[in-house]
Each structure stands twice: as structure tokens, then as C-alpha cells.
Design an enzyme around this catalytic site. Structure first.
Site, PDB file in Angstrom:
ATOM      1  N   HIS A 213       0.868  -1.182   0.000  1.00 51.77           N
ATOM      2  CA  HIS A 213       0.000   0.000   0.000  1.00 51.77           C
ATOM      3  C   HIS A 213       0.900   1.226   0.000  1.00 51.77           C
ATOM      4  CE1 HIS A 213      -3.198  -2.827   0.592  1.00 51.77           C
ATOM      5  NE2 HIS A 213      -4.081  -1.856   0.511  1.00 51.77           N
ATOM      6  N   ALA A 254     -12.201   1.825   4.609  1.00 54.00           N
ATOM      7  CA  ALA A 254     -11.200   0.984   3.939  1.00 54.00           C
ATOM      8  C   ALA A 254     -10.340   1.797   2.958  1.00 54.00           C
ATOM      9  CB  ALA A 254     -11.904  -0.157   3.221  1.00 54.00           C
ATOM     10  N   HIS A 255      -9.382   1.114   2.361  1.00 55.83           N
ATOM     11  CA  HIS A 255      -8.424   1.742   1.443  1.00 55.83           C
ATOM     12  C   HIS A 255      -9.097   2.335   0.207  1.00 55.83           C
ATOM     13  CE1 HIS A 255      -7.571  -2.582  -0.193  1.00 55.83           C
ATOM     14  NE2 HIS A 255      -8.849  -2.337  -0.127  1.00 55.83           N
ATOM     15  N   GLY A 256      -8.686   3.534  -0.114  1.00 53.15           N
ATOM     16  CA  GLY A 256      -9.125   4.142  -1.357  1.00 53.15           C
ATOM     17  C   GLY A 256     -10.530   4.724  -1.316  1.00 53.15           C
TER      18      GLY A 256
END
Lengths: 349, 349, 349
Positions: A213, A254-256
Site C-alpha cells: 500500500h 477501507a483503502h481508497g
């Protein structure tokens, strides 16, 4: 009991409070009020708050010295000289906020500079008046803005940037390269910048391998994040939280994900990877949003809903799977009756 | 292996255990038992526990030296001299608790006084025998009761009061003016007294402004709170947790909630603002309770339910939105069959 | 911008990247790429990623210097000398991972040995090259494997054993006698080994009494656990997490649960006591699993599902109460249409 900045208690006469909130007074104007409390636990010196008929019925037997009440509520008015008073206002909810702001405790003063037990890398840049509390760790290249407070045991990773006039409570982690805007409040044990939950199949067919990441998290100005909430870093680019957005406790982003400005997420909401949440969206507690979806601006989502499709701008959705509210209510007539009754009527606590 | 207070391992003969739990012994009475373990991982010296026919079938091939079993369970009885034994009791669940209490590890001893790395304000009052562990922060005016242990990195805010004989595990935060009763256990990363999630519209129409939270949290005696749980302070008055109540991990209690005595909330429950939960209420995991509702005393709520209406005393509710259990089951015939089968039957793991 | 191990930024030509991911280049091969970013926020030097037609339409107006795209996607090809490039590959998802691995930031180096502010019991065994960061507490009899990093304020209880090459982020707690395998990553505020939620009725009929938890938690090699997650210790024996399993943030695993190898649990999953989860099980966010159930190996469970019955091997279940997916979809025709459309089609973000 509330305190003034010099530590002495706040104390106001009912007459002074009446001026503050533009109230008509029924009863004595010279009673001394030192704090607010609920009707059934209040004692002498307490101002209370009557928001429904149920509370109005508690007023005669309450020990509270005074209470805020909206004009028109049926209630026993205390006599002049009774030692009690009602402050009758156009909108008791608004008056409550004004009184709370008057009685608000002074924030704990924190000394400028780094506590001797803090570990601050020499390449970190600490703004004027910033306070780095006991046990904090500030790593290489990090920036802490003017007047910002790291309360206790806070961890700021390499090259992270914290804005001005922020408060990061105990155990907060803002990890490498993440950015927090001015005037943010991060409550205890908030974790910003953990690697997202991303894996690829192991080439030997045994489980999965972690995907790096390389992105970060960027949080706008004036954001408040509840205790034990988590916001993951993006695979690349940034997980974004817009200015003025507020999260309650135990929220997962969460991511993004991209969250817009001035959103309100109640506790335990979870938003899966790469979802886009528009400006001004409000979500009830424990809502889940599936991967990659878009929730349009100003949309509202009822508590515990499971969002599995895009939600258009301005709509109110609910259910599992979530559907427009009118459709949800069609299948829950008992709930519809309840909502109708509440909207008709005043008896809500 | 279990240890006695002096650090040496606990070791008991089967005969001694049989006396402890009032058991009939099948097999050898002089086998030495040093600990408990599950049948399929146990080795020599282990006592195991047979709670169903499924476990009874594992007994012949298990390496456990002995096992607790309820009278009447069909099972192979070991012969005298076989080196194995069954302890046959009226109620294996009760006997299990008695044995666990006998084998319970001695809690880690913690030295009285403050560790040199703790930061304790000179105006804080620390009771006799209390232990303030490494990295703790105890602020002005705080009180720590006799014999209470703050394990590591605990943060006690200004004027907070912690009772006697409590254990606050690593990273616990009890913020300004909050109160914790005697004999409470707060697990790691519990946060008590964060500002509630309360905002008012910004007068310039740009998002929202934080409402001050002038109240506190008051927790009764004998309360246990699971790791990473959060309890918010009230706008005014107190968020209340009654004596003897137990929360599992990751529970959220919003501002102004009142939880009664002797309640049990499983993990990830969330209760919205100003709800009232009666004494003895039990909630399954991930239940959500909407704002301002009342759950009557001794009510039970099934896992993942979404409570959107008041629940009367003593009733069992379930569903989303939650309804009385009989009504929920009417719509889930498959689930009803499952429950009927379980109640009929013994085969549950 | 990404950095090499010596701190200098990573920089690659498009031609070099094309070799790395086996791409056909449309446009200029000599453009310098320094990092990845999303199309609508990318600037010069950024490589982006086009995973759908929606992104393809953003490409002409993006400032990204280059992008990865799967062969066959309709998209404007940049001309040679345009200063832009497309890297056209067989599988853009796979190429993305390869590029991310190339640009992955070097982990923060941590010095071997214990920071002066760490408290390490003299009976603890610290492996070669292990790093015990500021504010950590390592208690008697604990073992820390070679090369393992405890970042900051980590608490390792008595007789706990941490494997080699692990990273335990800030505020992680691994309590008495718990075991963590080699190569594990525990994110901030993870709590391993809290007592499970187990009580028995008080003999005087006043609430409940805590049942001792004499067991531990055992975590296999290569496990990653998201921030603020909790895993409770067993009453006896071990709560087990199999090798290679990954949990997202805010997950709850109760006492005595057995999770297999190579499972993936999304955020906010909760598993009640004594449940058994087979190898390779995948769960969406906010799933709840009731007590004592078995989820068969390779099963999949949709987000927010409430599992109230055993799930057979390899099946996909969803709903509340959860049922096989085909049965859930029969009752949610709108959702079925959505899924059919997605499987047919490419337009997913």
C-alpha cells in the site's frame, strides 16, 4: 460543577440565563444555577431540560432548580418565590446548546513543547505552541502544526503532517505520510494509515500475499473522528476524508475510499474499499457499504442498512439489502406506523 | 500449565478433583492432572470436558488423562488401571467452572506505587496499595482507589475517580470527571468519556458545529468492559452503567444512555444516544439500539437485531427491524425448526 | 513520492516499467515515473490505473503521465512524443501489483535492542536483531523472536511468545501465555488474550460471577490482524488462528473459536464463542457468527450476514438469518439483477 478558565465554578442567575437564551421566566429570576443535569438526578443549583410531555410530567417532583422548556408545552408553572423557575423559550433544543456552550468546561491546558518522555526525531518540525505529551513518538520528517496537542502516547509516523490547532487524544496513531488538516479532533485509539486489506493469491497456491500500500490518508480541516476508529491507506493515491466530516466511535473506512465534506457517520459504520461518499451524507449506526459503490451527496442511510447498490443524490435508503425508504416501509408496516406516530407527535423521549 | 500463587504448577489427583466437584470416578483415581485442554489437542495430564455426544465420541481416541461428563451421557468407561478416568457429575457445566476456579492462574502481581515512567499530577490522590504502571498519565485532581491497578499506559483525566480493587489494562482512557466504581475491570484500549456525537448546524450553513459535552460517565461497581469498547460522556448529567453489568469487546455506548444493573451485552453492540436499558437485559452480538428507546428490564435481544421500537419488560425480540421472537420465527420457518431441534436435543457442540 | 532503501526516490522510465509488467507501450517510452496516483488527482510523473470504462473516459483529461490498462479496453491512445503513455497488458490488476511491489516504501528501520524507555523483565528472552520500541512493556518469561519489531507502547504479557520477523504496531497487547507465529503483522491497538465473555449466575442471585479463563490464544505464522481487533483467550485450551489467515480492522473473535488457515475476514466481523471456521473461509464485512457453529472450509459469507446455522464446505451464504446465496437472491430479485449485470459486464468502478 462547571469551571471557569481560572478553575472557579461557573455560576449564573436564572435572570442572566434568560437573557442568554431569550427566555420568558416563570418563577424566581435570582436562583443560582451552577450546572445542568437530568430531571430525575438533578439537585439544587441544576438547570434541566424538558423535551417532551414525559419530561414535563417529571418536573413537579424533580429537585432541579430550573428547566428549559419550549413554549406551548403543558407544564406546571412555579410561583414567584418558590425557589424554582422555568425558562420558556421558542426552541428548547437551541437554548440547550447555548447554555451548554456557556457551561462548557475549559479544555485541559497542555504545556507547549515536548514532554521529556516523548521521543521526537530531530528532523520533525514542531509548530509554535504545540504540545507533545508524555510517551509520544514523532518520527523523522513529521510536521506538527502550531498549537496542536498530542495528549499522551500518540504515534506520528515518518513524513506525516498534522495541521494547526488539532487535538490528538491518547494512543492515536497517524502513520507514515498521512495528512491531517487544521482543527481536527482525533479521539483515543484512532488509527489512521494502516495498510488496507489487500492480498493476491500466492503463486504457490498457498493462501495469499500482501499487496503493498504505497498511498496515504488525507483528512481535511475540521474533521472529528470517534474513539477506536480506523482509516486505511490507499494502495496508491489517497484515502480521502472531506473537511468538516464527523465520525462517531468504531468506524471503519477501507483503502481508497473517498468521503465528501460535512458528512456524519454514526458509530460502527463500515465502508469497503474504493467507495465514494458524496458531500453531506448522513449514515446511522452500523451501516455497511459494499466495495466500489457511490452514495450520492446529501443522501441519508438508516441504521444497520447494508448498501449493495449505488444510492442517488439526496435519497433516504434503508434495509438489508438497502432500498429507498418508501420501499423499505412498504415491507415493514409496523415500522411505518411507528414513524407516522412519531412525526405526528411529541411523545418521543 | 497452571501455576500456584508461589509460581509452582497446580497438580491434583483425579480423586481430589472428584471430591471438589462431587463426582463418581470411572477408572483410576490417582492420575495426576495439571491443566485443562480440549479433547483433540489434550495430552497426558490434561483434564477435558465432554458436553455433547460429539465430544463423547472423541473420548476413546483422545490423549486426555481424564474428562468431566454429565451422568447419563453414553460413553466408553475406562477400566481401573487404564491410566484414564471419567469424572461423572450431575452437571458438567457447573463442575467445569469449579475446576477452572481451582486452576485459575494467579493474576500478575503489580508493585504498589507509581512506576518511575508514570506521570502523576501532585494533586492526584493514589490509594494505599494502588499500582500505577509504566507510561501511565494521571491528571490533576484524579483519585485512584486502594489496591487498584493501572497496568500500562493508562490515561486518567482531570478529576476522574476510579474505585477500589479495579484493574485498568493497557491503554485504557478514563477521561475528565468520569467515575468508575469499585471492583471494575476495563480491558485494553477501553475509552470512557469521549465527547458524544452531537453537532448543530453551522450558522453560516457550512456543515455542523460541535455541541459541548459538559456531563460525564458513571460506572457502577463490579462492571467489566471488553477491549476497544467506548462509552461517551453525556451532554449534561451522566451516561450511566449499572453495577454488575458486563460488556464484551468493541461495544459502543452513546451519550446520555442509561444501562441498568447486571446487563450482559455481547461484542459489537451499539446503543444510540439517550436510550434506556433496564436491569438484567441481555443482548447478542452486533445488536443496534436506536436513539431514545427504552428496553424493559430482563428483556433479551437476539444477535444482530436492529431495535427501532421500545421493548417491553421480559420479552425476547429479534430481527431487523426487531419484533417479538415468535413473530420473527413465523417469518423464518427454517430457523424455527433449527431452534426446536436444538431444544429437543443434546447434539449442540 | 516513493523512496529507495537509501532514501532517494524511486524513478523509472515507462520503458523499464513495460519490461517489468510485460506491456505494449502506446506513446512515449522515456517518460519518468516516480509514483502511482488515481486519474483525477494525478500529476506529472504519476502512473495511473484504468480498471473500467468509467476510468477510460477520464484518461484524456487526466494529468497522469501514464496508465496501466488491460488489452481490449476502448481508450484514446497517446501519440509518440505526446509526453504520455499507455502500458497495455494482459491483466492490469496483476500488473498493478507488480508495479506497487516495485514502488513499495521501505519499512521504517527500527534499531535492534530495547529503547531506554521500554520496560523489559530480565527473564524475558529477546531474539537477535529484535527491536523493542519506546514505552513497550515486556513481562517475565516472555519471548520475542529474532528480527521482530515492537513499534511503540506494545505490551507483551508474562510467558507470551512472539515469533520471528513479526511487526507489532503501536499499543498492541499480547497478554499472558499467548503465542504469535513467525512473520505476523498485528496492527495498532490489536488486543490478543483478553478474558473471554463468560459468567455464571451469582449464587446469591445478584447478577453474575466471572468464569476464570485459563487458556490462551495461539496464532499461526503469517497472520495479519487489522487495527483495533480483539481475540479472546479460551476458558481452557486455546483460541486458534490458522497460519496465513488475514483479518481486517475491528474484528472480534470470542473465546475458544478455531479459525482455519488462509481465511480472509473483512472489517467488523464478529465470531461468537467456540465456533469453528474451516480453512480458506472468506467473510464480508460485519458478518456475525453465532455460538458453537461450524463454517465449512472454503465457504464464503456475504457482508452483514448473520450465520445461525452450520454452513457446509464450499457454499456461499448470505442474509439474516443467512441462507444459501441462491435462496437469498430468490427473495431479493433487484439484487440478483444487479449481480447478473455486474458479472455480464465491465462497468464496475
Amino acid at each position: 460543577m462547571s469551571k471557569k478558565a481560572d478553575g472557579s465554578p461557573v455560576s449564573l442567575r436564572v435572570g442572566e440565563l434568560a437573557e442568554l437564551v431569550n427566555a420568558e421566566v416563570a418563577g424566581s429570576r435570582d436562583i443560582e444555577i451552577t450546572h445542568m443535569d437530568v430531571l430525575d438526578r438533578a439537585g439544587v443549583g441544576a438547570l434541566s431540560f424538558i423535551r417532551s410531555k414525559r419530561f414535563a410530567r417529571q418536573w413537579p417532583t424533580s429537585k432541579a432548580s430550573a428547566a428549559l422548556v419550549t413554549r406551548g408545552m403543558p407544564i406546571d408553572r412555579p410561583a414567584e418565590g418558590s425557589g424554582r423557575a422555568l425558562l420558556i423559550v421558542a426552541d428548547a433544543d437551541l437554548a440547550l446548546v447555548q447554555v451548554l456552550e456557556r457551561f462548557a468546561p475549559t479544555p485541559t491546558p497542555r504545556p507547549a513543547g515536548a514532554h521529556p518522555s516523548a521521543v521526537v526525531d530531530p528532523t520533525a518540525v514542531i509548530g509554535a505552541g504545540a504540545s507533545i505529551g508524555p510517551g509520544c513518538l514523532v518520527e523523522a520528517g513529521a510536521t506538527i502544526g502550531e498549537g496542536t496537542v498530542l495528549v499522551h502516547n500518540v504515534h506520528i509516523g515518518r513524513n506525516a503532517r498534522i495541521g494547526r490547532a488539532c487535538t490528538l487524544h491518547s494512543n492515536v496513531c497517524v502513520l507514515d505520510a498521512c495528512v491531517v488538516g487544521d482543527g481536527c479532533i482525533l479521539h483515543s485509539c484512532v488509527v489512521i494509515g494502516t495498510d488496507g486489506f489487500g492480498y493476491r493469491p500466492d503463486p504457490q497456491g498457498r493462501g495469499v500475499v500482501k499487496i503493498p500500500h504505497t498511498g496515504n490518508v488525507e483528512i481535511g480541516a475540521g474533521v472529528e473522528i470517534g474513539a477506536n476508529s480506523c482509516i486505511d491507506r490507499a494502495k496508491f493515491g489517497s484515502t480521502l476524508i472531506g473537511a468538516g466530516t464527523k465520525f462517531d466511535n468504531l468506524v471503519h473506512i477501507a483503502h481508497g475510499v473517498r468521503v465528501g465534506r460535512a458528512c456524519l457517520f454514526a458509530a460502527q459504520v463500515g465502508v469497503a474499499g474504493s467507495a465514494t461518499i458524496g458531500d453531506g451524507v448522513q449514515m446511522g449506526g452500523q451501516v455497511g457499504v459494499a466495495e466500489g459503490l457511490t452514495i450520492g451527496k446529501m443522501a441519508r442511510v438508516g441504521g444497520q442498512s447494508g448498501i449493495m447498490r449505488d444510492v442517488p443524490d439526496g435519497e433516504t435508503w434503508m434495509g438489508y439489502p438497502a432500498v429507498p425508504m418508501w420501499e423499505f416501509l412498504r415491507h415493514s408496516p409496523a415500522l411505518k406506523r411507528l414513524i407516522d406516530r412519531r412525526e405526528a407527535g411529541g411523545e418521543k423521549a
